[in-house]
Design an enzyme around this catalytic site. Structure first.
Site, PDB file in Angstrom:
ATOM      1  N   ARG A   1       5.823  23.801 -40.049  1.00  0.00           N
ATOM      2  CA  ARG A   1       6.736  24.807 -39.516  1.00  0.00           C
ATOM      3  C   ARG A   1       7.370  25.675 -40.622  1.00  0.00           C
ATOM      4  O   ARG A   1       7.190  26.880 -40.643  1.00  0.00           O
ATOM      5  CB  ARG A   1       7.851  24.141 -38.688  1.00  0.00           C
ATOM      6  CG  ARG A   1       7.345  23.321 -37.507  1.00  0.00           C
ATOM      7  CD  ARG A   1       6.807  24.210 -36.412  1.00  0.00           C
ATOM      8  NE  ARG A   1       6.343  23.460 -35.249  1.00  0.00           N
ATOM      9  CZ  ARG A   1       7.095  23.091 -34.225  1.00  0.00           C
ATOM     10  NH1 ARG A   1       8.375  23.390 -34.199  1.00  0.00           N
ATOM     11  NH2 ARG A   1       6.578  22.433 -33.214  1.00  0.00           N
TER      12      ARG A   1
ATOM     13  N   CYS B   1      17.073  15.406 -34.054  1.00  0.00           N
ATOM     14  CA  CYS B   1      16.735  16.758 -33.574  1.00  0.00           C
ATOM     15  C   CYS B   1      17.883  17.371 -32.765  1.00  0.00           C
ATOM     16  O   CYS B   1      18.047  18.583 -32.737  1.00  0.00           O
ATOM     17  CB  CYS B   1      15.503  16.720 -32.677  1.00  0.00           C
ATOM     18  SG  CYS B   1      14.028  16.152 -33.491  1.00  0.00           S
TER      19      CYS B   1
ATOM     20  N   ASP C   1      13.822  24.311 -25.483  1.00  0.00           N
ATOM     21  CA  ASP C   1      13.883  23.466 -26.682  1.00  0.00           C
ATOM     22  C   ASP C   1      15.203  23.591 -27.427  1.00  0.00           C
ATOM     23  O   ASP C   1      15.389  22.969 -28.483  1.00  0.00           O
ATOM     24  CB  ASP C   1      12.745  23.829 -27.645  1.00  0.00           C
ATOM     25  CG  ASP C   1      11.456  23.056 -27.363  1.00  0.00           C
ATOM     26  OD1 ASP C   1      11.535  21.987 -26.713  1.00  0.00           O
ATOM     27  OD2 ASP C   1      10.390  23.528 -27.786  1.00  0.00           O
TER      28      ASP C   1
ATOM     29  N   HIS D   1       8.063  17.930 -38.455  1.00  0.00           N
ATOM     30  CA  HIS D   1       9.326  18.301 -39.106  1.00  0.00           C
ATOM     31  C   HIS D   1       9.704  17.148 -40.042  1.00  0.00           C
ATOM     32  O   HIS D   1       9.480  15.981 -39.700  1.00  0.00           O
ATOM     33  CB  HIS D   1      10.476  18.442 -38.090  1.00  0.00           C
ATOM     34  CG  HIS D   1      10.554  19.758 -37.378  1.00  0.00           C
ATOM     35  ND1 HIS D   1      10.908  19.850 -36.042  1.00  0.00           N
ATOM     36  CD2 HIS D   1      10.357  21.024 -37.798  1.00  0.00           C
ATOM     37  CE1 HIS D   1      10.926  21.129 -35.679  1.00  0.00           C
ATOM     38  NE2 HIS D   1      10.589  21.865 -36.725  1.00  0.00           N
TER      39      HIS D   1
ATOM     40  N   ARG E   1      10.530  29.827 -29.355  1.00  0.00           N
ATOM     41  CA  ARG E   1      11.855  29.381 -29.789  1.00  0.00           C
ATOM     42  C   ARG E   1      12.641  30.455 -30.554  1.00  0.00           C
ATOM     43  O   ARG E   1      13.803  30.218 -30.917  1.00  0.00           O
ATOM     44  CB  ARG E   1      11.735  28.108 -30.657  1.00  0.00           C
ATOM     45  CG  ARG E   1      11.107  26.927 -29.926  1.00  0.00           C
ATOM     46  CD  ARG E   1      11.378  25.614 -30.639  1.00  0.00           C
ATOM     47  NE  ARG E   1      12.808  25.282 -30.673  1.00  0.00           N
ATOM     48  CZ  ARG E   1      13.316  24.243 -31.317  1.00  0.00           C
ATOM     49  NH1 ARG E   1      12.523  23.445 -32.013  1.00  0.00           N
ATOM     50  NH2 ARG E   1      14.612  24.004 -31.300  1.00  0.00           N
TER      51      ARG E   1
HETATM   52  N1  ARG Z   1       9.774  20.927 -28.966  1.00  0.00           N
HETATM   53  C1  ARG Z   1      10.465  21.181 -30.180  1.00  0.00           C
HETATM   54  C2  ARG Z   1       9.548  21.865 -31.171  1.00  0.00           C
HETATM   55  O1  ARG Z   1       8.379  21.545 -31.212  1.00  0.00           O
HETATM   56  C3  ARG Z   1      11.011  19.911 -30.757  1.00  0.00           C
HETATM   57  C4  ARG Z   1      11.865  20.100 -31.967  1.00  0.00           C
HETATM   58  C5  ARG Z   1      12.345  18.825 -32.556  1.00  0.00           C
HETATM   59  N2  ARG Z   1      13.354  19.040 -33.524  1.00  0.00           N
HETATM   60  C6  ARG Z   1      13.432  18.438 -34.722  1.00  0.00           C
HETATM   61  N3  ARG Z   1      14.475  18.669 -35.460  1.00  0.00           N
HETATM   62  N4  ARG Z   1      12.452  17.703 -35.183  1.00  0.00           N
HETATM   63  O2  ARG Z   1       9.952  22.734 -31.910  1.00  0.00           O
END
Ligand code: ARG
Length: 281
Positions: free
Chosen positions: A149, A274, A79, A178, A104
């Site tokens: 998040r 992203c 990612d 996000h 991550r």
């Molecule tokens: N697969 C990643 C996650 O779930 C995607 C992140 C996308 N990034 C963003 N800035 N929205 O963390």
């Protein structure tokens, strides 16, 4: 006319400001875990196609006069292509990311090391936050998402570290986990944004209506194409190509939409914004 009165702003005054951007190539991009509603580990990913599409975004930025720096992804960090999550460059500091998911967590140190090498003043976050994924910087204010998040305590930490006003906004739809999936900063200087009202709780919606009465409200069908995961330089708005309705709204306001094909990266739940970490002095 107030600064937030976007519709009263003559659109001919729009101008692109050159940006400095950090990006990470998707050379190790796969979907082998699922941490958002878009990821499905049973759907195959074409990594070469992801790299080619991502290269298209790099070229579009450079063609528009933006400076793109590259950071190599770490091993087993599929990612990491979503560079926006690597931290937040605002108010003269680089505020590090602290990821919500174990998969991550390794990305943060690689971003931090790159920032230190370039001489940035690094503030190491104690609170969970996913960088520019949730922390969107305007001239004198940061719009800050939480609910999925980023921990709201990180909003206070960022405000203390930068001296900027940080406005907390609560996300309520897991597809828009996000802030940068539900809101685009279109003009950071004059304070113009676009957003999906349905992605926010009532209180946050009221805050957005008060601060940005003339904002572009995007339809759910457009947002579902990841329309709002776009990057604007004040004139050009680089956006997921499928979102043609959003492009029309942008054009009506005097912006110049630049469609970007990036659907392979949608399999990981991300698109243009992203992949884009803006670096500010
Ligand atoms: N697969 C990643 C996650 O779930 C995607 C992140 C996308 N990034 C963003 N800035 N929205 O963390």
């Amino acid at each position: 006319m107030t600064l937030t009165d976007a519709s009263a702003r003559p659109t001919t005054q729009r101008a692109a400001r050159p940006r400095t951007i950090l990006m990470v190539p998707p050379t190790g991009f796969v979907v082998d875990y699922e941490i958002n509603a878009w990821m499905d580990a049973s759907v195959p990913v074409d990594t070469d196609r992801a790299v080619a599409q991502w290269q298209g975004l790099v070229s579009a930025y450079r063609a528009a006069g933006h400076e793109v720096h590259l950071l190599e992804p770490g091993e087993d960090l599929p990612d990491m292509v979503y560079a926006a999550n690597g931290g937040t460059s605002a108010g003269g500091v680089f505020y590090t990311a602290r990821f919500a998911h174990a998969e991550r967590m390794g990305e943060s140190a690689l971003h931090e090391a790159w920032q230190r090498e370039t001489g940035a003043r690094v503030v190491v976050a104690q609170e969970v936050n996913e960088g520019e994924g949730d922390l969107l910087t305007l001239r004198d204010r940061v719009l800050a998402g939480h609910g999925f998040r980023t921990d709201p305590r990180a909003h206070a930490e960022l405000a203390a570290a930068t001296g900027l006003e940080v406005v907390s906004l609560r996300l309520i739809d897991p597809r828009y986990y996000h802030l940068d999936t539900a809101l685009t900063v279109l003009d950071d200087v004059h304070g113009e944004i676009a957003y999906l009202p349905e992605a926010f709780d009532d209180e946050s919606r009221a805050v957005l209506e008060r601060l940005y009465p003339t904002a572009i409200r995007v339809a759910p069908e457009q947002a579902a194409l990841f329309a709002l995961n776009a990057f604007s330089d004040g004139l050009h708005v680089f956006h997921p190509a499928a979102a043609t309705g959003y492009a029309e709204q942008l054009r009506e306001r005097g912006f110049a939409p630049v469609p970007i094909e990036l659907d392979e990266l949608l399999k990981g739940g991300g698109s243009v914004k992203c992949c884009t970490l803006e670096l500010r002095d």
